[in-house]
Scaffold this motif. Structure first.
Motif, PDB file in Angstrom:
ATOM      1  N   GLN A   3      42.717  54.318 -53.793  1.00 36.57           N
ATOM      2  CA  GLN A   3      43.411  54.356 -52.509  1.00 36.57           C
ATOM      3  C   GLN A   3      44.187  53.070 -52.231  1.00 36.57           C
ATOM      4  O   GLN A   3      44.889  52.977 -51.222  1.00 36.57           O
ATOM      5  CB  GLN A   3      42.414  54.613 -51.372  1.00 36.57           C
ATOM      6  CG  GLN A   3      41.830  56.021 -51.356  1.00 36.57           C
ATOM      7  CD  GLN A   3      42.868  57.087 -51.072  1.00 36.57           C
ATOM      8  OE1 GLN A   3      43.968  56.798 -50.605  1.00 36.57           O
ATOM      9  NE2 GLN A   3      42.528  58.334 -51.359  1.00 36.57           N
ATOM     10  N   ASP A   4      44.087  52.092 -53.106  1.00 39.63           N
ATOM     11  CA  ASP A   4      44.836  50.835 -52.975  1.00 39.63           C
ATOM     12  C   ASP A   4      45.779  50.693 -54.164  1.00 39.63           C
ATOM     13  O   ASP A   4      45.334  50.445 -55.284  1.00 39.63           O
ATOM     14  CB  ASP A   4      43.863  49.656 -52.936  1.00 39.63           C
ATOM     15  CG  ASP A   4      44.566  48.307 -52.890  1.00 39.63           C
ATOM     16  OD1 ASP A   4      45.806  48.269 -52.693  1.00 39.63           O
ATOM     17  OD2 ASP A   4      43.874  47.279 -53.052  1.00 39.63           O
ATOM     18  N   PRO A   5      47.094  50.833 -53.962  1.00 43.65           N
ATOM     19  CA  PRO A   5      48.037  50.744 -55.084  1.00 43.65           C
ATOM     20  C   PRO A   5      47.973  49.425 -55.840  1.00 43.65           C
ATOM     21  O   PRO A   5      48.276  49.391 -57.036  1.00 43.65           O
ATOM     22  CB  PRO A   5      49.407  50.928 -54.407  1.00 43.65           C
ATOM     23  CG  PRO A   5      49.107  51.655 -53.142  1.00 43.65           C
ATOM     24  CD  PRO A   5      47.766  51.150 -52.694  1.00 43.65           C
ATOM     25  N   ALA A  11      56.866  50.993 -59.579  1.00 38.78           N
ATOM     26  CA  ALA A  11      56.840  52.041 -58.552  1.00 38.78           C
ATOM     27  C   ALA A  11      55.734  51.771 -57.536  1.00 38.78           C
ATOM     28  O   ALA A  11      55.903  52.012 -56.332  1.00 38.78           O
ATOM     29  CB  ALA A  11      56.646  53.401 -59.209  1.00 38.78           C
ATOM     30  N   LEU A  12      54.608  51.250 -58.002  1.00 41.37           N
ATOM     31  CA  LEU A  12      53.512  50.916 -57.095  1.00 41.37           C
ATOM     32  C   LEU A  12      53.884  49.741 -56.189  1.00 41.37           C
ATOM     33  O   LEU A  12      53.549  49.730 -55.002  1.00 41.37           O
ATOM     34  CB  LEU A  12      52.247  50.592 -57.899  1.00 41.37           C
ATOM     35  CG  LEU A  12      51.622  51.776 -58.653  1.00 41.37           C
ATOM     36  CD1 LEU A  12      50.545  51.279 -59.604  1.00 41.37           C
ATOM     37  CD2 LEU A  12      51.051  52.795 -57.677  1.00 41.37           C
ATOM     38  N   THR A  62      55.434  47.920 -50.662  1.00 40.92           N
ATOM     39  CA  THR A  62      56.462  47.374 -49.763  1.00 40.92           C
ATOM     40  C   THR A  62      56.839  48.396 -48.699  1.00 40.92           C
ATOM     41  O   THR A  62      56.939  48.069 -47.506  1.00 40.92           O
ATOM     42  CB  THR A  62      57.710  46.966 -50.566  1.00 40.92           C
ATOM     43  OG1 THR A  62      57.347  45.966 -51.521  1.00 40.92           O
ATOM     44  CG2 THR A  62      58.792  46.420 -49.642  1.00 40.92           C
ATOM     45  N   TRP A  63      57.054  49.618 -49.118  1.00 41.07           N
ATOM     46  CA  TRP A  63      57.408  50.695 -48.187  1.00 41.07           C
ATOM     47  C   TRP A  63      56.288  50.935 -47.178  1.00 41.07           C
ATOM     48  O   TRP A  63      56.540  51.067 -45.974  1.00 41.07           O
ATOM     49  CB  TRP A  63      57.694  51.964 -48.971  1.00 41.07           C
ATOM     50  CG  TRP A  63      57.846  53.180 -48.116  1.00 41.07           C
ATOM     51  CD1 TRP A  63      58.964  53.588 -47.445  1.00 41.07           C
ATOM     52  CD2 TRP A  63      56.819  54.150 -47.809  1.00 41.07           C
ATOM     53  NE1 TRP A  63      58.702  54.742 -46.743  1.00 41.07           N
ATOM     54  CE2 TRP A  63      57.397  55.111 -46.949  1.00 41.07           C
ATOM     55  CE3 TRP A  63      55.492  54.282 -48.178  1.00 41.07           C
ATOM     56  CZ2 TRP A  63      56.667  56.189 -46.453  1.00 41.07           C
ATOM     57  CZ3 TRP A  63      54.763  55.351 -47.694  1.00 41.07           C
ATOM     58  CH2 TRP A  63      55.351  56.305 -46.842  1.00 41.07           C
ATOM     59  N   ASN A 113      53.925  48.919 -46.134  1.00 38.70           N
ATOM     60  CA  ASN A 113      53.830  47.799 -45.179  1.00 38.70           C
ATOM     61  C   ASN A 113      54.858  47.932 -44.066  1.00 38.70           C
ATOM     62  O   ASN A 113      54.579  47.630 -42.896  1.00 38.70           O
ATOM     63  CB  ASN A 113      54.006  46.462 -45.908  1.00 38.70           C
ATOM     64  CG  ASN A 113      52.718  45.971 -46.545  1.00 38.70           C
ATOM     65  OD1 ASN A 113      51.647  46.061 -45.947  1.00 38.70           O
ATOM     66  ND2 ASN A 113      52.819  45.445 -47.749  1.00 38.70           N
ATOM     67  N   LYS A 114      56.051  48.412 -44.410  1.00 42.24           N
ATOM     68  CA  LYS A 114      57.097  48.600 -43.394  1.00 42.24           C
ATOM     69  C   LYS A 114      56.729  49.709 -42.409  1.00 42.24           C
ATOM     70  O   LYS A 114      57.101  49.652 -41.233  1.00 42.24           O
ATOM     71  CB  LYS A 114      58.430  48.920 -44.076  1.00 42.24           C
ATOM     72  CG  LYS A 114      59.033  47.745 -44.825  1.00 42.24           C
ATOM     73  CD  LYS A 114      60.358  48.124 -45.483  1.00 42.24           C
ATOM     74  CE  LYS A 114      60.964  46.946 -46.220  1.00 42.24           C
ATOM     75  NZ  LYS A 114      62.238  47.320 -46.910  1.00 42.24           N
ATOM     76  N   GLN A 115      56.000  50.726 -42.883  1.00 41.71           N
ATOM     77  CA  GLN A 115      55.595  51.817 -41.991  1.00 41.71           C
ATOM     78  C   GLN A 115      54.502  51.362 -41.025  1.00 41.71           C
ATOM     79  O   GLN A 115      54.458  51.788 -39.869  1.00 41.71           O
ATOM     80  CB  GLN A 115      55.085  53.019 -42.802  1.00 41.71           C
ATOM     81  CG  GLN A 115      55.987  53.489 -43.919  1.00 41.71           C
ATOM     82  CD  GLN A 115      57.407  53.735 -43.474  1.00 41.71           C
ATOM     83  OE1 GLN A 115      57.657  54.492 -42.536  1.00 41.71           O
ATOM     84  NE2 GLN A 115      58.359  53.100 -44.159  1.00 41.71           N
ATOM     85  N   ILE A 116      53.621  50.501 -41.507  1.00 37.58           N
ATOM     86  CA  ILE A 116      52.457  50.089 -40.710  1.00 37.58           C
ATOM     87  C   ILE A 116      52.770  48.903 -39.800  1.00 37.58           C
ATOM     88  O   ILE A 116      52.207  48.790 -38.702  1.00 37.58           O
ATOM     89  CB  ILE A 116      51.281  49.725 -41.642  1.00 37.58           C
ATOM     90  CG1 ILE A 116      50.938  50.907 -42.560  1.00 37.58           C
ATOM     91  CG2 ILE A 116      50.057  49.301 -40.847  1.00 37.58           C
ATOM     92  CD1 ILE A 116      50.525  52.170 -41.842  1.00 37.58           C
ATOM     93  N   ALA A 117      53.673  48.033 -40.224  1.00 35.17           N
ATOM     94  CA  ALA A 117      53.917  46.775 -39.510  1.00 35.17           C
ATOM     95  C   ALA A 117      54.224  46.929 -38.016  1.00 35.17           C
ATOM     96  O   ALA A 117      53.737  46.134 -37.199  1.00 35.17           O
ATOM     97  CB  ALA A 117      55.042  45.999 -40.200  1.00 35.17           C
ATOM     98  N   PRO A 118      55.027  47.923 -37.584  1.00 31.26           N
ATOM     99  CA  PRO A 118      55.349  48.021 -36.154  1.00 31.26           C
ATOM    100  C   PRO A 118      54.171  48.433 -35.260  1.00 31.26           C
ATOM    101  O   PRO A 118      54.267  48.332 -34.030  1.00 31.26           O
ATOM    102  CB  PRO A 118      56.446  49.097 -36.110  1.00 31.26           C
ATOM    103  CG  PRO A 118      56.963  49.208 -37.506  1.00 31.26           C
ATOM    104  CD  PRO A 118      55.787  48.914 -38.375  1.00 31.26           C
ATOM    105  N   ILE A 119      53.083  48.893 -35.847  1.00 30.42           N
ATOM    106  CA  ILE A 119      51.964  49.396 -35.063  1.00 30.42           C
ATOM    107  C   ILE A 119      51.035  48.235 -34.700  1.00 30.42           C
ATOM    108  O   ILE A 119      50.557  47.523 -35.594  1.00 30.42           O
ATOM    109  CB  ILE A 119      51.192  50.469 -35.853  1.00 30.42           C
ATOM    110  CG1 ILE A 119      52.139  51.612 -36.251  1.00 30.42           C
ATOM    111  CG2 ILE A 119      50.011  51.011 -35.045  1.00 30.42           C
ATOM    112  CD1 ILE A 119      51.554  52.588 -37.238  1.00 30.42           C
ATOM    113  N   PRO A 120      50.753  48.005 -33.429  1.00 22.75           N
ATOM    114  CA  PRO A 120      49.856  46.912 -33.027  1.00 22.75           C
ATOM    115  C   PRO A 120      48.494  47.051 -33.702  1.00 22.75           C
ATOM    116  O   PRO A 120      47.971  48.169 -33.830  1.00 22.75           O
ATOM    117  CB  PRO A 120      49.734  47.096 -31.509  1.00 22.75           C
ATOM    118  CG  PRO A 120      50.970  47.840 -31.116  1.00 22.75           C
ATOM    119  CD  PRO A 120      51.276  48.750 -32.265  1.00 22.75           C
TER     120      PRO A 120
END
Length: 309
Positions: free
Chosen positions: A141-143, A178-179, A184-185, A187-194
């Motif tokens: 579960q961790d790339p 690819a991993l 990177t992708w 982290n960008k999805q999660i970063a905006p969430i407090p």
């Protein structure tokens, strides 16, 4: 006796009949195996099989035991499975207790090939499960950890097939890239969430490594294995936590019975957000490969956590 699983409490087949069926299955399988010139290898479950195929490409033929949407934790090997791996040169496994049936399978098959534990060199988390301290086997579960698994796979394939060493090395390098892109992708999805909203409820405790990598807290009524039974006290505590904190990110898993999560969601007066893919790929198009599985999970988790209060 071969084939016992905690969940069933009994074997589906007597030892004598099992031995006879194994012998028959091996005899029937041998001619077909002899015709294939690719390196014959096996993998214990669908996620690992996909990664082995990604590294091995068209130089390997991968036999998979536990297929898409199937639960490795409660799997019980069959004589056909023994025949399936008996002709392989390498058998890739996760290890760390993930395949609790593995010692029985290896003994029953008298496996002549080499057993490759892909998590070798990685330090597992420990966790308390039903009063016992155990290793968490869900490193896939961790790339970032999967990159080490990829290197272990490439090394084993190269040793078994030296002529393909450069080929395996190049494919492993490409897959690690690819991993990296996937991390990177994500982290960008999660970063905006407090950080305070990064809480998710799932069926069993399979996402600890993902949670550590991306700063997400996962709650689960069942332990590290789907064989673990959630106590009434633990379920009641989770319901109270959901009501008190306003968690809305509640998911079922593709390998687990949905009833428990549905009950918790109903009693906590929240809706189930959908399905996460934990220990297996799926026949659904959104999770037929590991990379797709991970992307689906991150998208679903990120969208749901935004609704947490």
């Amino acid at each position: 006796m071969f084939g016992l699983g905690k969940s069933s409490g009994k074997s589906w087949l007597g030892a004598g009949r099992f031995t006879a069926l194994v012998a028959l299955a091996l005899a029937l399988a041998s001619p077909a195996q002899a015709q294939d010139t690719r390196l014959a290898v096996g993998a214990s479950f669908s996620i690992l099989s996909d990664i082995v195929k990604a590294v091995g490409g068209d130089r390997v033929d991968v036999a998979t035991l536990v297929g898409p949407d199937q639960d490795t934790h409660v799997y019980e090997p069959t004589p056909a499975d023994v025949a399936k791996i008996s002709g392989t040169k390498l058998f890739f496994v996760n290890g760390l207790g993930f395949e609790g049936w593995l010692p029985r399978l290896v003994k029953a098959s008298q496996y002549p090939g080499k057993l490759i534990t892909v998590t070798k060199g990685l330090k597992p988390h420990t966790m308390v499960d039903e009063g016992r301290t155990v290793d968490d086997p869900h490193m896939f579960q961790d790339p970032e950890r999967v990159k080490v698994m990829v290197d272990n796979i490439a090394a084993a394939l190269s040793q078994a097939d030296p002529a393909g060493a450069a080929y395996y090395s190049e494919r492993a390098k490409s897959y690690r890239g690819a991993l990296d892109d996937l991390i990177t992708w994500a982290n960008k999805q999660i970063a905006p969430i407090p950080p305070a909203r990064r809480v998710v409820l799932t069926s069993h405790d399979a996402f600890g490594y993902l949670g550590q990598r991306f700063g997400i807290k996962f709650l689960a009524p069942e332990g590290v294995s789907t064989e673990s039974e959630a106590s009434a006290k633990d379920v009641a505590n989770l319901i109270r936590v959901i009501r008190r904190t306003g968690i809305r990110a509640v998911f079922m898993e593709n390998i687990s019975n949905p009833r428990l999560v549905q009950r918790i969601a109903r009693d906590a007066r929240v809706k189930v957000d959908g399905k996460l893919y934990s220990d297996a790929l799926s026949q659904n198009p959104e999770a037929t490969t590991y990379l797709q599985l991970f992307q689906h999970n991150i998208r679903a988790i990120a969208a749901a956590m935004k609704e947490n209060r």
